[in-house]
Scaffold this motif. Structure first.
Motif, PDB file in Angstrom:
ATOM      1  N   TRP A   1       0.834  -1.197   0.000  1.00  0.00           N
ATOM      2  CA  TRP A   1       0.000   0.000   0.000  1.00  0.00           C
ATOM      3  C   TRP A   1       0.871   1.251   0.000  1.00  0.00           C
ATOM      4  O   TRP A   1       1.860   1.346   0.731  1.00  0.00           O
ATOM      5  N   VAL A   2       0.456   2.222  -0.805  1.00  0.00           N
ATOM      6  CA  VAL A   2       1.265   3.412  -1.030  1.00  0.00           C
ATOM      7  C   VAL A   2       0.369   4.650  -0.963  1.00  0.00           C
ATOM      8  O   VAL A   2      -0.831   4.563  -1.199  1.00  0.00           O
ATOM      9  N   PHE A   3       0.923   5.778  -0.570  1.00  0.00           N
ATOM     10  CA  PHE A   3       0.158   7.037  -0.558  1.00  0.00           C
ATOM     11  C   PHE A   3       0.440   7.780  -1.849  1.00  0.00           C
ATOM     12  O   PHE A   3       1.604   7.960  -2.222  1.00  0.00           O
ATOM     13  N   ARG A   4      -0.633   8.195  -2.522  1.00  0.00           N
ATOM     14  CA  ARG A   4      -0.486   8.971  -3.753  1.00  0.00           C
ATOM     15  C   ARG A   4      -1.490  10.115  -3.715  1.00  0.00           C
ATOM     16  O   ARG A   4      -2.418  10.119  -2.909  1.00  0.00           O
ATOM     17  N   GLU A   5      -1.304  11.019  -4.670  1.00  0.00           N
ATOM     18  CA  GLU A   5      -2.130  12.223  -4.721  1.00  0.00           C
ATOM     19  C   GLU A   5      -3.623  11.901  -4.810  1.00  0.00           C
ATOM     20  O   GLU A   5      -4.457  12.557  -4.184  1.00  0.00           O
ATOM     21  N   ARG A   6      -3.963  10.866  -5.597  1.00  0.00           N
ATOM     22  CA  ARG A   6      -5.376  10.521  -5.853  1.00  0.00           C
ATOM     23  C   ARG A   6      -6.198  10.429  -4.563  1.00  0.00           C
ATOM     24  O   ARG A   6      -7.297  10.965  -4.466  1.00  0.00           O
ATOM     25  N   ARG A   7      -5.678   9.722  -3.566  1.00  0.00           N
ATOM     26  CA  ARG A   7      -6.398   9.566  -2.291  1.00  0.00           C
ATOM     27  C   ARG A   7      -5.768  10.388  -1.174  1.00  0.00           C
ATOM     28  O   ARG A   7      -6.221  10.322  -0.032  1.00  0.00           O
ATOM     29  N   GLY A   8      -4.707  11.128  -1.512  1.00  0.00           N
ATOM     30  CA  GLY A   8      -4.101  12.033  -0.544  1.00  0.00           C
ATOM     31  C   GLY A   8      -2.835  11.482   0.100  1.00  0.00           C
ATOM     32  O   GLY A   8      -2.618  10.281   0.194  1.00  0.00           O
ATOM     33  N   ALA A   9      -2.006  12.434   0.551  1.00  0.00           N
ATOM     34  CA  ALA A   9      -0.762  12.082   1.234  1.00  0.00           C
ATOM     35  C   ALA A   9      -1.080  11.580   2.640  1.00  0.00           C
ATOM     36  O   ALA A   9      -2.199  11.733   3.127  1.00  0.00           O
ATOM     37  N   ASP A  10      -0.085  11.008   3.294  1.00  0.00           N
ATOM     38  CA  ASP A  10      -0.244  10.590   4.684  1.00  0.00           C
ATOM     39  C   ASP A  10      -0.214  11.845   5.570  1.00  0.00           C
ATOM     40  O   ASP A  10       0.822  12.502   5.679  1.00  0.00           O
ATOM     41  N   PRO A  11      -1.340  12.180   6.201  1.00  0.00           N
ATOM     42  CA  PRO A  11      -1.410  13.434   6.952  1.00  0.00           C
ATOM     43  C   PRO A  11      -0.756  13.365   8.332  1.00  0.00           C
ATOM     44  O   PRO A  11      -0.584  14.389   8.982  1.00  0.00           O
ATOM     45  N   VAL A  12      -0.403  12.174   8.773  1.00  0.00           N
ATOM     46  CA  VAL A  12       0.103  12.026  10.149  1.00  0.00           C
ATOM     47  C   VAL A  12       1.625  11.940  10.175  1.00  0.00           C
ATOM     48  O   VAL A  12       2.297  12.664  10.910  1.00  0.00           O
ATOM     49  N   ASN A  13       2.158  11.063   9.367  1.00  0.00           N
ATOM     50  CA  ASN A  13       3.598  10.787   9.431  1.00  0.00           C
ATOM     51  C   ASN A  13       4.347  11.161   8.164  1.00  0.00           C
ATOM     52  O   ASN A  13       5.576  11.081   8.136  1.00  0.00           O
ATOM     53  N   GLY A  14       3.621  11.516   7.119  1.00  0.00           N
ATOM     54  CA  GLY A  14       4.274  11.800   5.840  1.00  0.00           C
ATOM     55  C   GLY A  14       4.915  10.571   5.218  1.00  0.00           C
ATOM     56  O   GLY A  14       5.826  10.681   4.400  1.00  0.00           O
ATOM     57  N   PHE A  15       4.453   9.377   5.586  1.00  0.00           N
ATOM     58  CA  PHE A  15       4.991   8.158   4.978  1.00  0.00           C
ATOM     59  C   PHE A  15       4.635   8.132   3.493  1.00  0.00           C
ATOM     60  O   PHE A  15       3.598   8.657   3.079  1.00  0.00           O
ATOM     61  N   THR A  16       5.478   7.483   2.700  1.00  0.00           N
ATOM     62  CA  THR A  16       5.127   7.242   1.297  1.00  0.00           C
ATOM     63  C   THR A  16       4.491   5.864   1.144  1.00  0.00           C
ATOM     64  O   THR A  16       3.722   5.624   0.223  1.00  0.00           O
ATOM     65  N   HIS A  17       4.860   4.939   2.058  1.00  0.00           N
ATOM     66  CA  HIS A  17       4.339   3.565   2.024  1.00  0.00           C
ATOM     67  C   HIS A  17       3.810   3.191   3.397  1.00  0.00           C
ATOM     68  O   HIS A  17       4.424   3.530   4.419  1.00  0.00           O
ATOM     69  N   LEU A  18       2.725   2.421   3.415  1.00  0.00           N
ATOM     70  CA  LEU A  18       2.186   1.978   4.703  1.00  0.00           C
ATOM     71  C   LEU A  18       3.172   1.053   5.420  1.00  0.00           C
ATOM     72  O   LEU A  18       3.167   0.950   6.650  1.00  0.00           O
ATOM     73  N   ALA A  19       4.039   0.407   4.645  1.00  0.00           N
ATOM     74  CA  ALA A  19       5.059  -0.475   5.241  1.00  0.00           C
ATOM     75  C   ALA A  19       5.891   0.272   6.283  1.00  0.00           C
ATOM     76  O   ALA A  19       6.390  -0.337   7.237  1.00  0.00           O
ATOM     77  N   GLN A  20       6.030   1.587   6.124  1.00  0.00           N
ATOM     78  CA  GLN A  20       6.817   2.368   7.092  1.00  0.00           C
ATOM     79  C   GLN A  20       6.166   2.377   8.472  1.00  0.00           C
ATOM     80  O   GLN A  20       6.857   2.451   9.481  1.00  0.00           O
ATOM     81  N   ALA A  21       4.842   2.302   8.508  1.00  0.00           N
ATOM     82  CA  ALA A  21       4.159   2.238   9.811  1.00  0.00           C
ATOM     83  C   ALA A  21       4.465   0.905  10.499  1.00  0.00           C
ATOM     84  O   ALA A  21       4.666   0.847  11.718  1.00  0.00           O
ATOM     85  N   TYR A  22       4.512  -0.148   9.712  1.00  0.00           N
ATOM     86  CA  TYR A  22       4.849  -1.477  10.256  1.00  0.00           C
ATOM     87  C   TYR A  22       6.308  -1.510  10.710  1.00  0.00           C
ATOM     88  O   TYR A  22       6.643  -2.033  11.767  1.00  0.00           O
ATOM     89  N   GLU A  23       7.178  -0.917   9.901  1.00  0.00           N
ATOM     90  CA  GLU A  23       8.612  -0.887  10.227  1.00  0.00           C
ATOM     91  C   GLU A  23       8.849  -0.078  11.517  1.00  0.00           C
ATOM     92  O   GLU A  23       9.685  -0.452  12.343  1.00  0.00           O
ATOM     93  N   ALA A  24       8.087   0.992  11.697  1.00  0.00           N
ATOM     94  CA  ALA A  24       8.236   1.805  12.916  1.00  0.00           C
ATOM     95  C   ALA A  24       7.790   1.031  14.154  1.00  0.00           C
ATOM     96  O   ALA A  24       8.251   1.289  15.267  1.00  0.00           O
ATOM     97  N   THR A  25       6.890   0.072  13.942  1.00  0.00           N
ATOM     98  CA  THR A  25       6.356  -0.710  15.055  1.00  0.00           C
ATOM     99  C   THR A  25       7.220  -1.937  15.342  1.00  0.00           C
ATOM    100  O   THR A  25       7.501  -2.258  16.498  1.00  0.00           O
TER     101      THR A  25
END
Ligand SMILES: N[C@@H](CCC(=O)N[C@@H](CS)C(=O)NCC(=O)O)C(=O)O
Length: 307
Positions: free
Chosen positions: A78-102
């Motif tokens: 899963w990735v953040f793109r303009e179509r559905r909007g950027a990540d407003p909380v962490n500025g991640f480009t990929h949801l994998a970064q949330a998992y990696e942070a955890t």
């Protein structure tokens, strides 16, 4: 323990790093607080939608924030793109970064929904049933107390029904497209149709699955119904009768859709997609085309509320 047997936040669950849970008193390590938590969702995903519906029904828009990943994944998921909007909380480009942070070095599946904790900078849970139950029960300080989505006296029955729906309807509807033998195809599709028939009969005299009030069972069922005529049925070739051919179920689905928590979390365009990898060969299948239904048509089910 299946996804639906969890009733309350348990130590066993909260010890599992991606299955933490929120409690009103904070005893689980994640206290219910306004502005602390964020949901990462995908418009296409029925599990993600269920958490958004609960949030909407409880009126938690200003308490738990929410945003969407893009409809298309890339090689990292899963990735953040303009179509559905950027990540407003962490500025991640990929949801994998949330998992990696955890979990540093995380190599498991990167799925939505994700419930993110701003305070500790990690995922609380990626389990829909836990997230939905927590939003439904642990935010009473802010949520609408009249909305009882998970009433204690119904919890065992709700768990049973949701497990039934998960196996025989939503799981089955997904599986049909992947069946490879004629027998498997017929068995799975007939199981799905039988479940639609059972729910249609159950809803003949009751406005919602457990009577006059919406519960998490309705929240479970609805995203599956919403995807049936555009996605699962045309893809898997399950039933000659679409959702619109089950009159009580179809009116019930419209009744829910006409409520903001359901309508505002639905983008039918996100369901008009193929599932990559679905086989075209294999069993001989019935012909099924997508159905464009009129979800705004009056449902006439208010009369059932009084019963
Ligand atoms: N068991 C999970 C199911 C969530 C799930 O399967 N999500 C899908 C989308 S609907 C996903 O994100 N899959 C990851 C992928 O396919 O990359 C839950 O209860 O939340």
């Amino acid at each position: 323990m299946t996804a639906h047997t969890r009733i309350a936040c348990s130590a066993e669950k909260s010890a599992d790093v991606l299955h933490g849970c929120i409690t009103a008193d904070g005893s689980s390590g994640f206290k219910a607080e306004a502005g602390r938590y964020h949901l990462y969702l995908a418009w296409s995903c029925p599990w993600a939608q269920r958490t958004a519906i609960v949030r909407g029904l409880k009126g938690l828009h200003d308490v738990v924030s929410l945003s969407y990943v893009d409809d298309e994944r890339d090689e990292r998921g899963w990735v953040f793109r303009e179509r559905r909007g950027a990540d407003p909380v962490n500025g991640f480009t990929h949801l994998a970064q949330a998992y990696e942070a955890t979990i540093p070095g995380y190599t498991g599946s990167v799925s939505v929904p994700v419930l993110w904790d701003r305070e500790t900078g990690r995922i609380v849970s990626n389990d829909e049933s836990v997230i939905a139950a927590d939003l439904a029960t642990q935010f009473e300080e802010w949520g609408d107390p009249e909305v009882r989505l998970y009433p204690p006296h119904l919890r065992a029955a709700i768990s049973e029904l949701n497990a039934d729906l998960e196996t025989n309807l939503s799981g089955g509807a997904y599986e049909v497209a992947w069946t490879t033998t004629q027998v498997e195809y017929e068995v799975v599709r007939l199981r799905v149709i039988a479940t639609l028939e059972r729910m249609n009969a159950r809803l003949a005299e009751r406005r919602f699955l457990f009577g006059s009030e919406i519960t998490v069972s309705d929240v479970w069922l609805w995203p599956t119904l919403a995807r049936f005529d555009l996605l699962d049925n045309p893809l898997g070739k399950i039933s000659e009768r679409g959702l619109t051919g089950f009159p009580h179920l179809w009116a019930y689905a419209r009744d829910l859709y006409q409520q903001p928590a359901f309508r505002d979390t639905t983008d039918f365009n996100a369901f008009r997609r193929d599932r990559p990898g679905v086989r075209q060969e294999g069993p001989e299948r019935i012909a099924v085309d997508p159905v464009e239904a009129n979800w705004g048509k009056p449902h006439g089910r208010d009369r059932l509320s009084a019963q």
